[in-house]
Design a protein around this motif. Sequence first.
Motif, mmCIF file in Angstrom:
data_model
loop_
_atom_site.group_PDB
_atom_site.id
_atom_site.type_symbol
_atom_site.label_atom_id
_atom_site.label_comp_id
_atom_site.label_asym_id
_atom_site.label_seq_id
_atom_site.Cartn_x
_atom_site.Cartn_y
_atom_site.Cartn_z
ATOM 1 N N LEU A 2 0.839 -1.185 0.000
ATOM 2 C CA LEU A 2 0.000 0.000 0.000
ATOM 3 C C LEU A 2 0.877 1.238 0.000
ATOM 4 N N THR A 5 -1.826 8.256 -0.906
ATOM 5 C CA THR A 5 -2.251 9.151 -1.975
ATOM 6 C C THR A 5 -2.473 10.562 -1.441
ATOM 7 N N ASN A 20 -6.469 15.415 0.587
ATOM 8 C CA ASN A 20 -6.331 14.488 -0.526
ATOM 9 C C ASN A 20 -6.686 15.233 -1.808
ATOM 10 N N SER A 23 -9.392 13.583 -4.239
ATOM 11 C CA SER A 23 -10.816 13.674 -3.916
ATOM 12 C C SER A 23 -11.240 15.092 -3.541
ATOM 13 N N HIS A 78 -7.881 3.386 3.469
ATOM 14 C CA HIS A 78 -8.252 3.015 2.098
ATOM 15 C C HIS A 78 -9.676 3.468 1.793
ATOM 16 N N SER A 81 -9.827 6.872 0.710
ATOM 17 C CA SER A 81 -9.000 7.080 -0.502
ATOM 18 C C SER A 81 -7.698 7.794 -0.195
ATOM 19 N N GLU A 84 -3.610 3.537 -1.484
ATOM 20 C CA GLU A 84 -4.011 2.661 -2.575
ATOM 21 C C GLU A 84 -3.038 1.504 -2.684
ATOM 22 N N ARG A 85 -3.477 0.434 -3.300
ATOM 23 C CA ARG A 85 -2.590 -0.714 -3.560
ATOM 24 C C ARG A 85 -1.652 -0.364 -4.700
#
Length: 86
Positions: A2, A5, A20, A23, A78, A81, A84-85
């Motif tokens: 992970l 972000t 973020n 978003s 996660h 958001s 992230e992977r």
Amino acid sequence: MLASTASNSHNWGDEVVVFNALSGATHLLDHAAGQILEKLQQSPGDAKSLAAILADVWNVEIDDDLVRYVRDVLISLHALSLIERV
């Protein structure tokens, strides 16, 4: 693995404010979640590797409970958001 972000964060006492850019949302995290996010900003990882790093930072023993706690925080990050992977 992970990775973070989050584009910007600021420590605010025992909490961390995170913006973020993807978003457009701002989130308030507790100190522990902020530290987990900070470690992911430095290097991608998983719950077990992060628990090992944080056990040293928090001066605690690494055990199943710590790994579960980190995993739960990662799930929450996660869902927001913020990670992230990769």
